[in-house]
Design a protein around this motif. Structure first.
Motif, mmCIF file in Angstrom:
data_model
loop_
_atom_site.group_PDB
_atom_site.id
_atom_site.type_symbol
_atom_site.label_atom_id
_atom_site.label_comp_id
_atom_site.label_asym_id
_atom_site.label_seq_id
_atom_site.Cartn_x
_atom_site.Cartn_y
_atom_site.Cartn_z
ATOM 1 N N ALA A 279 -10.670 -9.084 -73.862
ATOM 2 C CA ALA A 279 -10.643 -8.921 -75.209
ATOM 3 C C ALA A 279 -10.775 -7.456 -75.582
ATOM 4 O O ALA A 279 -10.797 -7.192 -76.629
ATOM 5 C CB ALA A 279 -12.090 -9.371 -75.603
ATOM 6 N N ASN A 280 -10.415 -6.884 -74.464
ATOM 7 C CA ASN A 280 -10.307 -5.243 -74.685
ATOM 8 C C ASN A 280 -8.755 -4.887 -74.384
ATOM 9 O O ASN A 280 -7.997 -5.209 -73.561
ATOM 10 C CB ASN A 280 -11.180 -4.373 -73.950
ATOM 11 C CG ASN A 280 -12.703 -4.227 -74.486
ATOM 12 O OD1 ASN A 280 -12.392 -3.753 -75.756
ATOM 13 N ND2 ASN A 280 -13.270 -4.451 -73.840
ATOM 14 N N PRO A 281 -8.151 -3.955 -75.244
ATOM 15 C CA PRO A 281 -6.942 -3.420 -74.784
ATOM 16 C C PRO A 281 -6.769 -2.435 -73.807
ATOM 17 O O PRO A 281 -7.685 -1.924 -73.438
ATOM 18 C CB PRO A 281 -6.317 -2.639 -76.170
ATOM 19 C CG PRO A 281 -7.775 -2.165 -76.714
ATOM 20 C CD PRO A 281 -8.868 -3.104 -76.541
ATOM 21 N N ILE A 409 -3.492 6.672 -85.413
ATOM 22 C CA ILE A 409 -3.079 5.465 -84.452
ATOM 23 C C ILE A 409 -4.420 5.299 -83.470
ATOM 24 O O ILE A 409 -4.767 4.165 -83.194
ATOM 25 C CB ILE A 409 -2.072 5.904 -83.661
ATOM 26 C CG1 ILE A 409 -0.721 5.882 -84.441
ATOM 27 C CG2 ILE A 409 -1.876 4.890 -82.455
ATOM 28 C CD1 ILE A 409 0.532 6.239 -83.788
ATOM 29 N N ALA A 410 -5.029 6.176 -83.065
ATOM 30 C CA ALA A 410 -5.881 6.188 -82.000
ATOM 31 C C ALA A 410 -7.226 5.575 -82.740
ATOM 32 O O ALA A 410 -7.885 4.612 -82.260
ATOM 33 C CB ALA A 410 -6.539 7.381 -81.653
ATOM 34 N N PHE A 411 -7.499 5.831 -84.082
ATOM 35 C CA PHE A 411 -8.698 5.458 -84.747
ATOM 36 C C PHE A 411 -8.640 3.906 -85.123
ATOM 37 O O PHE A 411 -9.463 3.048 -85.120
ATOM 38 C CB PHE A 411 -8.690 6.280 -85.853
ATOM 39 C CG PHE A 411 -10.219 6.018 -86.493
ATOM 40 C CD1 PHE A 411 -11.398 6.456 -85.814
ATOM 41 C CD2 PHE A 411 -10.697 5.661 -87.624
ATOM 42 C CE1 PHE A 411 -12.814 6.185 -86.170
ATOM 43 C CE2 PHE A 411 -11.846 5.322 -88.099
ATOM 44 C CZ PHE A 411 -12.925 5.979 -87.348
ATOM 45 N N ARG A 412 -7.272 3.653 -85.329
ATOM 46 C CA ARG A 412 -7.020 2.046 -85.583
ATOM 47 C C ARG A 412 -7.080 1.397 -84.388
ATOM 48 O O ARG A 412 -7.665 0.015 -84.521
ATOM 49 C CB ARG A 412 -5.587 1.903 -86.159
ATOM 50 C CG ARG A 412 -5.574 2.161 -87.847
ATOM 51 C CD ARG A 412 -4.267 1.847 -88.365
ATOM 52 N NE ARG A 412 -3.869 2.326 -89.660
ATOM 53 C CZ ARG A 412 -2.764 2.055 -90.245
ATOM 54 N NH1 ARG A 412 -1.894 1.482 -90.054
ATOM 55 N NH2 ARG A 412 -2.691 2.709 -91.577
ATOM 56 N N ILE A 413 -6.803 1.953 -83.362
ATOM 57 C CA ILE A 413 -6.878 0.867 -82.391
ATOM 58 C C ILE A 413 -8.643 1.088 -81.744
ATOM 59 O O ILE A 413 -8.948 -0.198 -81.528
ATOM 60 C CB ILE A 413 -6.438 1.770 -80.792
ATOM 61 C CG1 ILE A 413 -4.850 1.834 -80.990
ATOM 62 C CG2 ILE A 413 -6.831 1.162 -79.491
ATOM 63 C CD1 ILE A 413 -3.974 2.568 -80.297
ATOM 64 N N CYS A 414 -9.417 2.032 -82.053
ATOM 65 C CA CYS A 414 -10.676 1.882 -81.899
ATOM 66 C C CYS A 414 -11.364 0.765 -82.352
ATOM 67 O O CYS A 414 -12.247 0.274 -81.835
ATOM 68 C CB CYS A 414 -11.336 3.349 -82.460
ATOM 69 S SG CYS A 414 -12.032 4.241 -81.317
ATOM 70 N N LYS A 415 -10.772 0.315 -83.514
ATOM 71 C CA LYS A 415 -11.551 -0.771 -84.230
ATOM 72 C C LYS A 415 -11.647 -2.133 -83.338
ATOM 73 O O LYS A 415 -12.321 -2.935 -83.559
ATOM 74 C CB LYS A 415 -10.538 -1.104 -85.740
ATOM 75 C CG LYS A 415 -11.358 -2.242 -86.632
ATOM 76 C CD LYS A 415 -10.391 -2.628 -87.566
ATOM 77 C CE LYS A 415 -9.565 -1.598 -88.505
ATOM 78 N NZ LYS A 415 -8.893 -2.495 -89.525
ATOM 79 N N HIS A 416 -10.705 -2.060 -82.390
ATOM 80 C CA HIS A 416 -10.281 -3.368 -81.593
ATOM 81 C C HIS A 416 -10.787 -3.140 -80.418
ATOM 82 O O HIS A 416 -10.532 -3.944 -79.456
ATOM 83 C CB HIS A 416 -8.855 -3.567 -81.627
ATOM 84 C CG HIS A 416 -8.516 -3.821 -83.085
ATOM 85 N ND1 HIS A 416 -8.299 -5.327 -83.532
ATOM 86 C CD2 HIS A 416 -8.013 -3.210 -84.030
ATOM 87 C CE1 HIS A 416 -7.978 -5.221 -84.853
ATOM 88 N NE2 HIS A 416 -7.677 -3.922 -85.201
ATOM 89 N N VAL A 417 -11.429 -2.179 -79.889
ATOM 90 C CA VAL A 417 -12.352 -1.841 -78.495
ATOM 91 C C VAL A 417 -13.672 -2.001 -78.626
ATOM 92 O O VAL A 417 -14.313 -1.447 -79.529
ATOM 93 C CB VAL A 417 -11.734 -0.466 -78.179
ATOM 94 C CG1 VAL A 417 -12.365 -0.278 -76.872
ATOM 95 C CG2 VAL A 417 -10.334 -0.403 -78.076
#
Length: 526
Positions: A279-281, A409-417
């Motif tokens: 469940a984590n990238p 980009i990094a902050f968008r990924i953060c939402k899913h971590v």
């Protein structure tokens, strides 16, 4: 409860006419008298099946644009009358009420009407009244009445009647009654949810949720747990709507991880790939095409990517399929795949390929649920999106254009971590991910360590975090988390801000020559 009871009279009134004439023909061949209404009656007559109109059966005409046709004592009395009860049977005889032994009803397509975006009045007219009333009455009196709400149950009724001389068993009637109540509950849940939206009541006094079984799973998160996958009917491309082109049955963990991967890949407008594990990238990247994006996402943590889930936001071609199949992958999900790509994947029998036909809108509204002991939490989906114009530069050094792009980009990924989350990004690709730690400093150190390990494996002179940007899903409560990022080589930081020690953190960033922006938006994910 009598074990078997013969079917002598049936009432059929359905919106979904799949299998209708075949089932009705079987009933007619069994000598069953068939009552019906409107389009259902016409479909059966067109097939040469003898039908009695409900209006003729009740002696009361259909009226009010069809709103009143089965709401009559002869219908409900025929369904609800208790067989063998002298008082009931006497009342039925006095009022000319004949027993109805089988009720086959499915409901006006309210959910489909809403999904099509119909106007208010059209949705209202697709709220069934008589149908739920008959279903609930038949289910209550299942000791004597067989109720069918779904065409997929025709076969079970037919088999039961064939095995029992035209009768149904108590076991089947009880099973069908349970299905019937679940159907009306889900139907009412859909209506109540829609009504709450119409009056902008985001969290109504009573919150109803309905779902339809899509798949019974082999087990849950662990082999000793039972599990199933239900779909709500939400019009959102993804795991619930996907076609599984190949591969063995999806597990509970596969479904959970695949959903996480696809939702993350949907965050980006340019070609993007997300690789998920637990469940984590473990790697996310954008690129000129999905091949480049996949290669760069894989480079972030190739060890963890083994046996992972790969999500793409573009159709897959043969080149991308060839690249993905170089290592073992559990699931690949994308909006589509061409014939050549499908052929490449077909050589990997254990790989599951899911195609959705589209991408979910990350900015669309919705709700998410979390189970608690004795209840559940409901919240609006985290559809917050930070744009460049939303950023507040708080340091002496301004970020470069490339740093700004990477920070977003990094902050968008953060939402899913999973929180606490620290994400390092360089040139549109993750180069270090720290997830789910109790300390934000530990998340930063883990991300840095993982980046160093990946650099060693690739023969690089230094970790890719050198010259990267770093994102934090929440504010830095102390400067130590930011200093850990600086030690890893980050040159710019994006974080929500809002700590009572923001000034201390900003000062530390200035001393290290970092650029830092604050978003004013947090992305906790627990």
């Amino acid at each position: 409860m009598t074990t078997t009871l013969p079917i002598r009279r049936a009432l059929l009134s359905v919106s979904d006419k799949a299998g209708l004439t075949e089932f009705a023909s079987f009933l007619a061949a069994q000598g069953v008298e068939i009552l019906s209404t409107g389009g259902t009656a016409k479909a059966m007559r067109d097939a040469g099946i003898a039908v009695i109109d409900v209006a003729d059966f009740t002696g009361f005409p259909e009226m009010l644009d069809g709103r009143v046709k089965t709401l009559h004592p002869k219908v409900h009395g025929g369904i609800l009358g208790i067989r063998g009860n002298a008082e009931h049977e006497a009342a039925m005889k006095d009022h000319g009420i004949a027993p109805i032994d089988l009720v086959v009803v499915n409901l006006y397509p309210f959910e489909a009407t809403v999904a099509k975006g119909a106007d208010f009045d059209t949705c209202i007219e697709n709220i069934d009244i008589g149908g739920p009333g008959m279903i609930r009455a038949a289910a209550k009196n299942h000791a004597a009445v067989t109720v069918v709400t779904d065409p997929e149950d025709y076969a079970a009724v037919k088999a039961d009647m064939e095995a029992n001389g035209g009768a149904t068993t108590a076991a089947l009637r009880t099973q069908l009654a349970a299905i019937a109540y679940a159907r009306t509950a889900a139907y009412d849940a859909a209506i109540s949810t829609w009504f709450a939206g119409q009056v902008s009541d985001e969290f109504p006094r009573r919150f109803a949720v309905g779902g339809r079984l899509k798949q019974t799973l082999r087990y849950g998160e662990n082999p000793h747990q039972k599990a199933a996958f239900y779909v709500t009917g939400e019009d959102r491309p993804g795991i619930a709507t996907a076609e599984q082109v190949q591969g063995k049955e999806l597990s509970y963990n596969n479904l959970n991880d695949t959903d996480a991967a696809f939702e993350l890949a949907a965050e980006f407008d340019e070609p993007a790939v997300a690789i998920i594990k637990h469940a984590n990238p473990c790697g996310v990247a954008v690129g000129g095409d999905v091949v480049a994006a996949y290669q760069r996402a894989l480079a972030c943590d190739p060890v963890s990517a083994f046996g992972g889930i790969v999500a793409l936001n573009r159709p897959i071609d043969a080149a991308a399929a060839e690249e993905i199949t170089k290592i073992f992958t559990e699931v690949v999900i994308a909006p589509d795949a061409d014939a050549e790509a499908r052929a490449v994947f077909a050589a990997k029998k254990n790989l599951r390929l899911l195609l959705t036909g589209g991408m979910p809108d990350p900015a669309a509204p919705g709700v998410t649920f979390k189970n608690l002991s004795g209840g559940f939490l409901v919240q609006s989906r985290d559809n917050g999106r930070v744009m460049a114009a939303d950023l507040k530069v708080v340091t002496q050094r301004q970020p470069s254009e490339q740093e700004l792009r990477d920070m977003l980009i990094a902050f968008r990924i953060c939402k899913h971590v999973k929180s606490n989350a620290i994400i390092y990004v360089k040139d549109g690709a993750t180069v270090g991910i720290g997830a789910g730690q109790m300390s934000r400093v530990d998340s930063s150190r883990i991300a840095s360590w993982k980046s160093a390990e990946a650099a060693k494996a690739q023969g690089l002179a230094q970790p890719q975090t050198v010259g990267s940007v770093v994102a934090s899903d929440a504010f830095f409560p102390f400067a130590d988390g930011l200093l850990a990022a600086a030690e890893a080589g980050a040159t710019a930081v994006i974080q929500p801000g809002g700590s009572m020690r923001d000034d201390e953190v900003i000062k530390a960033a200035d001393e290290k020559g970092l650029a830092m922006v604050m978003t004013g938006m947090r992305h906790f994910r627990h």
